[in-house]
Motif scaffolding. Sequence first.
Motif, PDB file in Angstrom:
ATOM      1  N   ARG A   1     -30.058 -46.474 -40.986  1.00 52.49           N
ATOM      2  CA  ARG A   1     -29.632 -45.408 -40.075  1.00 52.49           C
ATOM      3  C   ARG A   1     -28.181 -45.650 -39.757  1.00 52.49           C
ATOM      4  NH1 ARG A   1     -32.950 -42.194 -36.040  1.00 52.49           N
ATOM      5  NH2 ARG A   1     -34.012 -41.150 -37.720  1.00 52.49           N
ATOM      6  N   ASP A   2     -27.365 -44.672 -40.022  1.00 53.64           N
ATOM      7  CA  ASP A   2     -25.941 -44.849 -39.799  1.00 53.64           C
ATOM      8  C   ASP A   2     -25.399 -43.613 -39.107  1.00 53.64           C
ATOM      9  OD1 ASP A   2     -23.117 -44.876 -40.112  1.00 53.64           O
ATOM     10  OD2 ASP A   2     -23.328 -46.378 -41.681  1.00 53.64           O
ATOM     11  N   GLU A   3     -25.190 -43.760 -37.807  1.00 53.27           N
ATOM     12  CA  GLU A   3     -24.750 -42.611 -37.009  1.00 53.27           C
ATOM     13  C   GLU A   3     -23.377 -42.115 -37.457  1.00 53.27           C
ATOM     14  OE1 GLU A   3     -24.547 -43.342 -32.782  1.00 53.27           O
ATOM     15  OE2 GLU A   3     -24.015 -41.255 -32.393  1.00 53.27           O
ATOM     16  N   GLY A   4     -22.535 -43.024 -37.879  1.00 54.34           N
ATOM     17  CA  GLY A   4     -21.211 -42.642 -38.346  1.00 54.34           C
ATOM     18  C   GLY A   4     -21.288 -41.732 -39.563  1.00 54.34           C
ATOM     19  N   LEU A   5     -22.169 -42.077 -40.499  1.00 55.14           N
ATOM     20  CA  LEU A   5     -22.312 -41.245 -41.692  1.00 55.14           C
ATOM     21  C   LEU A   5     -22.856 -39.871 -41.332  1.00 55.14           C
ATOM     22  CD1 LEU A   5     -23.723 -43.634 -44.456  1.00 55.14           C
ATOM     23  CD2 LEU A   5     -21.388 -42.814 -44.133  1.00 55.14           C
ATOM     24  N   LEU A   6     -23.783 -39.836 -40.375  1.00 57.04           N
ATOM     25  CA  LEU A   6     -24.341 -38.547 -39.966  1.00 57.04           C
ATOM     26  C   LEU A   6     -23.246 -37.663 -39.355  1.00 57.04           C
ATOM     27  CD1 LEU A   6     -27.137 -37.134 -39.990  1.00 57.04           C
ATOM     28  CD2 LEU A   6     -27.337 -37.724 -37.583  1.00 57.04           C
ATOM     29  N   LYS A   7     -22.366 -38.279 -38.599  1.00 64.84           N
ATOM     30  CA  LYS A   7     -21.256 -37.514 -38.027  1.00 64.84           C
ATOM     31  C   LYS A   7     -20.363 -36.938 -39.122  1.00 64.84           C
ATOM     32  CE  LYS A   7     -20.951 -39.452 -33.439  1.00 64.84           C
ATOM     33  NZ  LYS A   7     -20.166 -39.621 -32.240  1.00 64.84           N
TER      34      LYS A   7
ATOM     35  N   PRO B   1     -22.437 -30.762 -22.015  1.00 63.14           N
ATOM     36  CA  PRO B   1     -23.434 -30.562 -23.077  1.00 63.14           C
ATOM     37  C   PRO B   1     -24.567 -31.562 -22.945  1.00 63.14           C
ATOM     38  CG  PRO B   1     -21.204 -30.706 -23.986  1.00 63.14           C
ATOM     39  CD  PRO B   1     -21.124 -31.102 -22.551  1.00 63.14           C
ATOM     40  N   ALA B   2     -25.756 -31.099 -23.268  1.00 59.36           N
ATOM     41  CA  ALA B   2     -26.967 -31.926 -23.153  1.00 59.36           C
ATOM     42  C   ALA B   2     -26.876 -33.168 -24.031  1.00 59.36           C
ATOM     43  CB  ALA B   2     -28.183 -31.112 -23.544  1.00 59.36           C
ATOM     44  N   HIS B   3     -27.516 -34.245 -23.578  1.00 57.68           N
ATOM     45  CA  HIS B   3     -27.615 -35.443 -24.414  1.00 57.68           C
ATOM     46  C   HIS B   3     -28.574 -35.182 -25.574  1.00 57.68           C
ATOM     47  CE1 HIS B   3     -29.625 -39.234 -25.574  1.00 57.68           C
ATOM     48  NE2 HIS B   3     -28.370 -39.602 -25.689  1.00 57.68           N
ATOM     49  N   LEU B   4     -28.201 -35.636 -26.751  1.00 53.82           N
ATOM     50  CA  LEU B   4     -29.037 -35.402 -27.931  1.00 53.82           C
ATOM     51  C   LEU B   4     -29.741 -36.673 -28.368  1.00 53.82           C
ATOM     52  CD1 LEU B   4     -26.658 -33.193 -30.083  1.00 53.82           C
ATOM     53  CD2 LEU B   4     -28.484 -32.473 -28.529  1.00 53.82           C
ATOM     54  N   SER B   5     -31.039 -36.594 -28.513  1.00 53.21           N
ATOM     55  CA  SER B   5     -31.782 -37.727 -29.054  1.00 53.21           C
ATOM     56  C   SER B   5     -31.407 -37.867 -30.532  1.00 53.21           C
ATOM     57  CB  SER B   5     -33.277 -37.488 -28.917  1.00 53.21           C
ATOM     58  OG  SER B   5     -33.696 -36.532 -29.870  1.00 53.21           O
ATOM     59  N   PRO B   6     -31.619 -39.039 -31.105  1.00 48.83           N
ATOM     60  CA  PRO B   6     -31.229 -39.244 -32.506  1.00 48.83           C
ATOM     61  C   PRO B   6     -31.767 -38.171 -33.450  1.00 48.83           C
ATOM     62  CG  PRO B   6     -31.817 -41.330 -31.516  1.00 48.83           C
ATOM     63  CD  PRO B   6     -32.109 -40.283 -30.481  1.00 48.83           C
ATOM     64  N   THR B   7     -33.046 -37.865 -33.323  1.00 47.54           N
ATOM     65  CA  THR B   7     -33.618 -36.864 -34.229  1.00 47.54           C
ATOM     66  C   THR B   7     -33.029 -35.476 -33.966  1.00 47.54           C
ATOM     67  OG1 THR B   7     -35.658 -38.119 -34.425  1.00 47.54           O
ATOM     68  CG2 THR B   7     -35.758 -35.813 -35.029  1.00 47.54           C
ATOM     69  N   ALA B   8     -32.717 -35.191 -32.706  1.00 45.41           N
ATOM     70  CA  ALA B   8     -32.114 -33.899 -32.369  1.00 45.41           C
ATOM     71  C   ALA B   8     -30.801 -33.686 -33.126  1.00 45.41           C
ATOM     72  CB  ALA B   8     -31.870 -33.814 -30.871  1.00 45.41           C
ATOM     73  N   ARG B   9     -30.116 -34.785 -33.409  1.00 44.13           N
ATOM     74  CA  ARG B   9     -28.809 -34.669 -34.080  1.00 44.13           C
ATOM     75  C   ARG B   9     -28.931 -34.118 -35.497  1.00 44.13           C
ATOM     76  NH1 ARG B   9     -27.372 -40.604 -31.730  1.00 44.13           N
ATOM     77  NH2 ARG B   9     -27.254 -39.914 -29.575  1.00 44.13           N
ATOM     78  N   VAL B  10     -29.855 -34.660 -36.272  1.00 44.55           N
ATOM     79  CA  VAL B  10     -30.036 -34.125 -37.633  1.00 44.55           C
ATOM     80  C   VAL B  10     -30.517 -32.700 -37.559  1.00 44.55           C
ATOM     81  CG1 VAL B  10     -30.691 -35.046 -39.870  1.00 44.55           C
ATOM     82  CG2 VAL B  10     -31.666 -36.034 -37.811  1.00 44.55           C
ATOM     83  N   ILE B  11     -31.493 -32.453 -36.703  1.00 41.34           N
ATOM     84  CA  ILE B  11     -32.080 -31.121 -36.622  1.00 41.34           C
ATOM     85  C   ILE B  11     -31.015 -30.091 -36.283  1.00 41.34           C
ATOM     86  CG2 ILE B  11     -33.680 -29.663 -35.313  1.00 41.34           C
ATOM     87  CD1 ILE B  11     -35.576 -32.020 -35.113  1.00 41.34           C
TER      88      ILE B  11
ATOM     89  N   ARG C   1     -24.974 -25.400 -30.299  1.00 44.23           N
ATOM     90  CA  ARG C   1     -23.778 -25.669 -31.091  1.00 44.23           C
ATOM     91  C   ARG C   1     -22.761 -26.486 -30.284  1.00 44.23           C
ATOM     92  NH1 ARG C   1     -22.440 -23.365 -36.086  1.00 44.23           N
ATOM     93  NH2 ARG C   1     -24.240 -21.985 -36.002  1.00 44.23           N
ATOM     94  N   ASP C   2     -22.671 -26.179 -29.008  1.00 42.96           N
ATOM     95  CA  ASP C   2     -21.767 -26.949 -28.143  1.00 42.96           C
ATOM     96  C   ASP C   2     -22.200 -28.408 -28.073  1.00 42.96           C
ATOM     97  OD1 ASP C   2     -20.257 -24.742 -27.629  1.00 42.96           O
ATOM     98  OD2 ASP C   2     -21.061 -24.362 -25.624  1.00 42.96           O
ATOM     99  N   ALA C   3     -23.505 -28.602 -27.863  1.00 41.02           N
ATOM    100  CA  ALA C   3     -24.019 -29.965 -27.745  1.00 41.02           C
ATOM    101  C   ALA C   3     -23.790 -30.719 -29.055  1.00 41.02           C
ATOM    102  CB  ALA C   3     -25.503 -29.944 -27.391  1.00 41.02           C
ATOM    103  N   LEU C   4     -24.012 -30.035 -30.162  1.00 39.79           N
ATOM    104  CA  LEU C   4     -23.839 -30.659 -31.481  1.00 39.79           C
ATOM    105  C   LEU C   4     -22.393 -31.066 -31.728  1.00 39.79           C
ATOM    106  CD1 LEU C   4     -24.876 -31.379 -34.350  1.00 39.79           C
ATOM    107  CD2 LEU C   4     -24.390 -29.000 -34.991  1.00 39.79           C
ATOM    108  N   THR C   5     -21.485 -30.138 -31.542  1.00 41.79           N
ATOM    109  CA  THR C   5     -20.079 -30.467 -31.815  1.00 41.79           C
ATOM    110  C   THR C   5     -19.554 -31.505 -30.822  1.00 41.79           C
ATOM    111  OG1 THR C   5     -19.387 -28.476 -30.614  1.00 41.79           O
ATOM    112  CG2 THR C   5     -19.533 -28.321 -33.008  1.00 41.79           C
ATOM    113  N   ALA C   6     -20.054 -31.474 -29.587  1.00 45.15           N
ATOM    114  CA  ALA C   6     -19.641 -32.496 -28.618  1.00 45.15           C
ATOM    115  C   ALA C   6     -20.039 -33.879 -29.134  1.00 45.15           C
ATOM    116  CB  ALA C   6     -20.276 -32.236 -27.260  1.00 45.15           C
ATOM    117  N   TRP C   7     -21.237 -33.974 -29.700  1.00 41.81           N
ATOM    118  CA  TRP C   7     -21.684 -35.264 -30.241  1.00 41.81           C
ATOM    119  C   TRP C   7     -20.856 -35.663 -31.471  1.00 41.81           C
ATOM    120  CZ3 TRP C   7     -24.131 -35.545 -35.160  1.00 41.81           C
ATOM    121  CH2 TRP C   7     -24.397 -36.864 -35.559  1.00 41.81           C
ATOM    122  N   VAL C   8     -20.621 -34.732 -32.373  1.00 41.38           N
ATOM    123  CA  VAL C   8     -19.860 -35.060 -33.591  1.00 41.38           C
ATOM    124  C   VAL C   8     -18.457 -35.544 -33.225  1.00 41.38           C
ATOM    125  CG1 VAL C   8     -18.917 -34.230 -35.783  1.00 41.38           C
ATOM    126  CG2 VAL C   8     -21.129 -33.385 -35.012  1.00 41.38           C
TER     127      VAL C   8
END
Lengths: 180, 180
Positions: A100-106, B5-15, B83-90
């Motif tokens: 699992r690599d969060e950096g790669l996912l970003k 923006p809401a906190h994203l769980s790890p799985t939420a990020r890929v989804i 989309r906001d939550a996603l881009t905030a995380w990226v």
Amino acid sequence: MEAKPAHLSPTARVILGLLAAAPRSGYDIKGVVDNSTRFFWAASYGQIYPELKRLAEQGLIAAEAAPEGGRRRTTFRITDEGRDALTAWVRDPDLVNEMRDEGLLKVFFVGLLEREDAIAVLEAAREKYAEKLARLREIEPLAAGADRFGPLEVLQYGLGMSEFGVKWCDENLKKLREMD
Amino acid sequence: MEAKPAHLSPTARVILGLLAAAPRSGYDIKGVVDNSTRFFWAASYGQIYPELKRLAEQGLIAAEAAPEGGRRRTTFRITDEGRDALTAWVRDPDLVNEMRDEGLLKVFFVGLLEREDAIAVLEAAREKYAEKLARLREIEPLAAGADRFGPLEVLQYGLGMSEFGVKWCDENLKKLREMD
DNA sequence: CTGCACATGTAAACGGTTACATGATTGA
DNA sequence: TCAATCATGTAACCGTTTACATGTGCAG
């Protein structure tokens, strides 16, 4: 008739591996992990202490009171059965490698951002790889002093990977900057 | 006044990341993950379906009945808040990268084995890297067809890493064979 | 006498995998 | 008609992190 070696939980593997070299306390184990395997296999106290108890119950390690100064202290040494279980695991070619690599996912999703923001993400990623490289170089002398094949070689893997990571970021930064 | 923006769980990020490209069902998401991010970020049904429900409750995605043929089917599309939550995380450069690599841990302890057994472990490790390399080359055309920066670049990272892994094993096999 | 390192542990929360459960549709 | 694929979900189990809790000994 030989008994089938016990199944080892993930944390049991590092613990037994480190105890194979020398008896140590839970505190010691945490310290060694933090200076060696932490880069590819971490362990917290919350795992180490309960696991030591379980391994002792299974007879794979043996506890011994070893106070130092006036401090209470329990060290554990690996038993013959523990060594059997450990080497059986090392020898076993089956391994699940879910990384699992969060950096790669970003970076995978970085195309959603504007170019300037994407560049910032890659720059941060480059920093991470560079930092890791620096930390690994710091502990290189420790690994170089290892008496067995293994630690130094794994460290060299980490160095190579981190160098590659930096290079990969640089290439992609160039690519991003030349876009449009 | 902007909401944080809401906190994203790890799985939420890929989804969310995958839904940012197109609306999909849970089943679709699993399929895409298995053909792309699985090498650095897997997801099982047991995580995907509950997480879709949670994300919909949070308003980050919206469900829509989308039967195909006679089959029941629910697709989800990302909302603006999603989309906001996603881009905030990226964009966020903070990332914890705890990696776990069972293969490296085995090599770390491989010096406990006799030379022949150690060689076998390294050969198995080499096989793993070679297999991964082959699987990544298979999916390369998919990534090459990506419309955005990201997927192809991450795949190239995977290719580089796997090639390095093979090389590293070969070097250490040579070293082991020349020992004594 | 104070802060740091030594030393050990527990409990709650979180995340993930696996096995189980169900059922429809399509192509061979 | 049978197997594969589409499609969705739950429950039990496992492992990990984090926060909490407690106390000792040593060096400055």
